[in-house]
Design a protein around this motif. Sequence first.
Motif, PDB file in Angstrom:
ATOM      1  N   LEU A  66      40.151  41.511  39.620  1.00  0.00           N
ATOM      2  CA  LEU A  66      40.012  41.565  41.077  1.00  0.00           C
ATOM      3  C   LEU A  66      40.878  42.706  41.570  1.00  0.00           C
ATOM      4  CD1 LEU A  66      39.135  40.451  43.847  1.00  0.00           C
ATOM      5  CD2 LEU A  66      40.981  38.765  43.654  1.00  0.00           C
ATOM      6  N   VAL A  67      40.268  43.651  42.246  1.00  0.00           N
ATOM      7  CA  VAL A  67      40.978  44.829  42.743  1.00  0.00           C
ATOM      8  C   VAL A  67      41.482  44.532  44.156  1.00  0.00           C
ATOM      9  CG1 VAL A  67      40.742  47.278  43.308  1.00  0.00           C
ATOM     10  CG2 VAL A  67      39.566  46.334  41.309  1.00  0.00           C
ATOM     11  N   HIS A  68      42.717  44.973  44.432  1.00  0.00           N
ATOM     12  CA  HIS A  68      43.295  44.767  45.759  1.00  0.00           C
ATOM     13  C   HIS A  68      42.429  45.398  46.837  1.00  0.00           C
ATOM     14  CE1 HIS A  68      45.819  45.723  49.230  1.00  0.00           C
ATOM     15  NE2 HIS A  68      46.323  44.531  48.979  1.00  0.00           N
ATOM     16  N   ARG A  69      42.331  44.705  47.963  1.00  0.00           N
ATOM     17  CA  ARG A  69      41.581  45.185  49.137  1.00  0.00           C
ATOM     18  C   ARG A  69      42.127  44.486  50.367  1.00  0.00           C
ATOM     19  NH1 ARG A  69      36.877  41.520  46.887  1.00  0.00           N
ATOM     20  NH2 ARG A  69      37.384  39.632  48.028  1.00  0.00           N
ATOM     21  N   HIS A  70      41.636  44.856  51.518  1.00  0.00           N
ATOM     22  CA  HIS A  70      42.127  44.257  52.764  1.00  0.00           C
ATOM     23  C   HIS A  70      41.399  42.964  53.124  1.00  0.00           C
ATOM     24  CE1 HIS A  70      44.776  47.585  53.474  1.00  0.00           C
ATOM     25  NE2 HIS A  70      43.772  48.415  53.263  1.00  0.00           N
ATOM     26  N   GLU A  71      40.201  42.757  52.590  1.00  0.00           N
ATOM     27  CA  GLU A  71      39.444  41.542  52.891  1.00  0.00           C
ATOM     28  C   GLU A  71      39.921  40.411  51.992  1.00  0.00           C
ATOM     29  OE1 GLU A  71      37.759  44.383  51.762  1.00  0.00           O
ATOM     30  OE2 GLU A  71      37.608  45.141  53.799  1.00  0.00           O
ATOM     31  N   PRO A  72      39.897  39.177  52.505  1.00  0.00           N
ATOM     32  CA  PRO A  72      40.318  38.040  51.673  1.00  0.00           C
ATOM     33  C   PRO A  72      39.288  37.742  50.580  1.00  0.00           C
ATOM     34  CG  PRO A  72      39.516  37.279  53.794  1.00  0.00           C
ATOM     35  CD  PRO A  72      39.532  38.779  53.850  1.00  0.00           C
ATOM     36  N   VAL A  73      39.725  36.986  49.598  1.00  0.00           N
ATOM     37  CA  VAL A  73      38.848  36.497  48.547  1.00  0.00           C
ATOM     38  C   VAL A  73      38.649  34.998  48.798  1.00  0.00           C
ATOM     39  CG1 VAL A  73      40.701  36.006  46.892  1.00  0.00           C
ATOM     40  CG2 VAL A  73      38.397  36.556  46.059  1.00  0.00           C
ATOM     41  N   THR A  74      37.491  34.480  48.452  1.00  0.00           N
ATOM     42  CA  THR A  74      37.178  33.066  48.682  1.00  0.00           C
ATOM     43  C   THR A  74      37.592  32.228  47.480  1.00  0.00           C
ATOM     44  OG1 THR A  74      35.291  33.646  50.073  1.00  0.00           O
ATOM     45  CG2 THR A  74      35.324  31.412  49.170  1.00  0.00           C
ATOM     46  N   ILE A  75      38.229  31.098  47.775  1.00  0.00           N
ATOM     47  CA  ILE A  75      38.565  30.132  46.735  1.00  0.00           C
ATOM     48  C   ILE A  75      37.862  28.821  47.083  1.00  0.00           C
ATOM     49  CG2 ILE A  75      40.384  28.867  45.528  1.00  0.00           C
ATOM     50  CD1 ILE A  75      42.306  31.115  46.405  1.00  0.00           C
ATOM     51  N   GLU A  76      36.976  28.399  46.187  1.00  0.00           N
ATOM     52  CA  GLU A  76      36.327  27.098  46.333  1.00  0.00           C
ATOM     53  C   GLU A  76      37.125  26.104  45.509  1.00  0.00           C
ATOM     54  OE1 GLU A  76      32.169  26.979  45.432  1.00  0.00           O
ATOM     55  OE2 GLU A  76      31.726  28.665  46.747  1.00  0.00           O
ATOM     56  N   THR A  77      37.434  24.961  46.113  1.00  0.00           N
ATOM     57  CA  THR A  77      38.207  23.919  45.438  1.00  0.00           C
ATOM     58  C   THR A  77      37.465  22.602  45.572  1.00  0.00           C
ATOM     59  OG1 THR A  77      40.241  25.035  46.133  1.00  0.00           O
ATOM     60  CG2 THR A  77      40.468  22.782  45.302  1.00  0.00           C
ATOM     61  N   TRP A  78      37.435  21.847  44.475  1.00  0.00           N
ATOM     62  CA  TRP A  78      36.818  20.524  44.515  1.00  0.00           C
ATOM     63  C   TRP A  78      37.524  19.615  43.518  1.00  0.00           C
ATOM     64  CZ3 TRP A  78      34.802  24.842  42.335  1.00  0.00           C
ATOM     65  CH2 TRP A  78      34.423  24.789  40.995  1.00  0.00           C
ATOM     66  N   VAL A  79      37.251  18.327  43.624  1.00  0.00           N
ATOM     67  CA  VAL A  79      37.820  17.353  42.701  1.00  0.00           C
ATOM     68  C   VAL A  79      36.861  17.221  41.524  1.00  0.00           C
ATOM     69  CG1 VAL A  79      38.559  14.963  42.382  1.00  0.00           C
ATOM     70  CG2 VAL A  79      39.030  16.142  44.545  1.00  0.00           C
ATOM     71  N   ALA A  90      39.345  21.534  40.504  1.00  0.00           N
ATOM     72  CA  ALA A  90      38.710  22.706  39.904  1.00  0.00           C
ATOM     73  C   ALA A  90      38.587  23.771  40.986  1.00  0.00           C
ATOM     74  CB  ALA A  90      37.344  22.343  39.340  1.00  0.00           C
ATOM     75  N   TYR A  91      38.585  25.021  40.548  1.00  0.00           N
ATOM     76  CA  TYR A  91      38.538  26.137  41.496  1.00  0.00           C
ATOM     77  C   TYR A  91      37.627  27.237  40.961  1.00  0.00           C
ATOM     78  CZ  TYR A  91      43.433  24.439  42.015  1.00  0.00           C
ATOM     79  OH  TYR A  91      44.578  23.701  42.116  1.00  0.00           O
ATOM     80  N   GLU A  92      37.097  28.009  41.883  1.00  0.00           N
ATOM     81  CA  GLU A  92      36.482  29.294  41.579  1.00  0.00           C
ATOM     82  C   GLU A  92      37.015  30.292  42.591  1.00  0.00           C
ATOM     83  OE1 GLU A  92      32.239  28.033  39.549  1.00  0.00           O
ATOM     84  OE2 GLU A  92      32.233  28.655  41.652  1.00  0.00           O
ATOM     85  N   ILE A  93      37.544  31.392  42.094  1.00  0.00           N
ATOM     86  CA  ILE A  93      37.974  32.490  42.960  1.00  0.00           C
ATOM     87  C   ILE A  93      36.870  33.516  42.872  1.00  0.00           C
ATOM     88  CG2 ILE A  93      39.713  34.273  43.391  1.00  0.00           C
ATOM     89  CD1 ILE A  93      41.786  32.443  42.113  1.00  0.00           C
ATOM     90  N   LYS A  94      36.277  33.852  44.037  1.00  0.00           N
ATOM     91  CA  LYS A  94      35.048  34.628  43.980  1.00  0.00           C
ATOM     92  C   LYS A  94      34.733  35.356  45.265  1.00  0.00           C
ATOM     93  CE  LYS A  94      31.509  31.377  44.499  1.00  0.00           C
ATOM     94  NZ  LYS A  94      30.795  30.223  43.960  1.00  0.00           N
ATOM     95  N   ASP A  95      33.805  36.260  45.136  1.00  0.00           N
ATOM     96  CA  ASP A  95      33.088  36.870  46.255  1.00  0.00           C
ATOM     97  C   ASP A  95      31.671  36.327  46.154  1.00  0.00           C
ATOM     98  OD1 ASP A  95      35.160  38.443  47.324  1.00  0.00           O
ATOM     99  OD2 ASP A  95      34.807  40.030  45.861  1.00  0.00           O
ATOM    100  N   PRO A  96      30.814  36.604  47.116  1.00  0.00           N
ATOM    101  CA  PRO A  96      29.457  36.060  47.024  1.00  0.00           C
ATOM    102  C   PRO A  96      28.722  36.414  45.727  1.00  0.00           C
ATOM    103  CG  PRO A  96      29.846  36.887  49.225  1.00  0.00           C
ATOM    104  CD  PRO A  96      31.040  37.282  48.400  1.00  0.00           C
ATOM    105  N   ASP A  97      28.981  37.569  45.170  1.00  0.00           N
ATOM    106  CA  ASP A  97      28.231  38.007  43.990  1.00  0.00           C
ATOM    107  C   ASP A  97      29.081  38.199  42.734  1.00  0.00           C
ATOM    108  OD1 ASP A  97      29.543  40.111  45.174  1.00  0.00           O
ATOM    109  OD2 ASP A  97      27.970  41.567  44.763  1.00  0.00           O
ATOM    110  N   VAL A  98      30.389  37.894  42.792  1.00  0.00           N
ATOM    111  CA  VAL A  98      31.274  38.094  41.638  1.00  0.00           C
ATOM    112  C   VAL A  98      32.212  36.898  41.499  1.00  0.00           C
ATOM    113  CG1 VAL A  98      33.019  39.563  40.562  1.00  0.00           C
ATOM    114  CG2 VAL A  98      31.241  40.593  41.977  1.00  0.00           C
ATOM    115  N   LEU A  99      32.305  36.373  40.275  1.00  0.00           N
ATOM    116  CA  LEU A  99      33.241  35.299  39.962  1.00  0.00           C
ATOM    117  C   LEU A  99      34.395  35.890  39.166  1.00  0.00           C
ATOM    118  CD1 LEU A  99      33.947  32.273  39.918  1.00  0.00           C
ATOM    119  CD2 LEU A  99      32.492  32.063  37.889  1.00  0.00           C
TER     120      LEU A  99
END
Length: 145
Positions: A66-79, A90-99
Amino acid sequence: MRHLYECPMRWSDMDAFGHINNVVFMRYLEEARIDLMFRLARRADSGAFTGGSVVARHEVDYLRPLVHRHEPVTIETWVDKLGYASATLAYEIKDPDVLYVRAKTVVVPYDLEAARPRRLTDEERTFLEAYVDDSFNNRASTDVR
């Protein structure tokens, strides 16, 4: 249901190659976990997790840099798993098209005064049950990377 957290990236998060440092991802997971278990859980029940909790285990798969940028990254969290004295998030750190990262954390409720683990309260279990999603476990092994 999954919890979505928009995590800002900081200049200091990046390593010498311009990527987010692997250790920083742990902080990102912590931010998402705190947002779920403290901000949202306490909004649902003011006594939720006030006795404390501890991390018993982390498991992290780094899939892409993951390259630094000014926009946040999305973290999905679930049990992923819910017991009487622990919860696996469990988590996924992602953008809409990249995990970038898949991870799991075992969280144990903790009695700070007695300095020992405790059971989840009924209210805490009810809150966490709303975030149970087992689709992470049902993915084919070829989908992991």
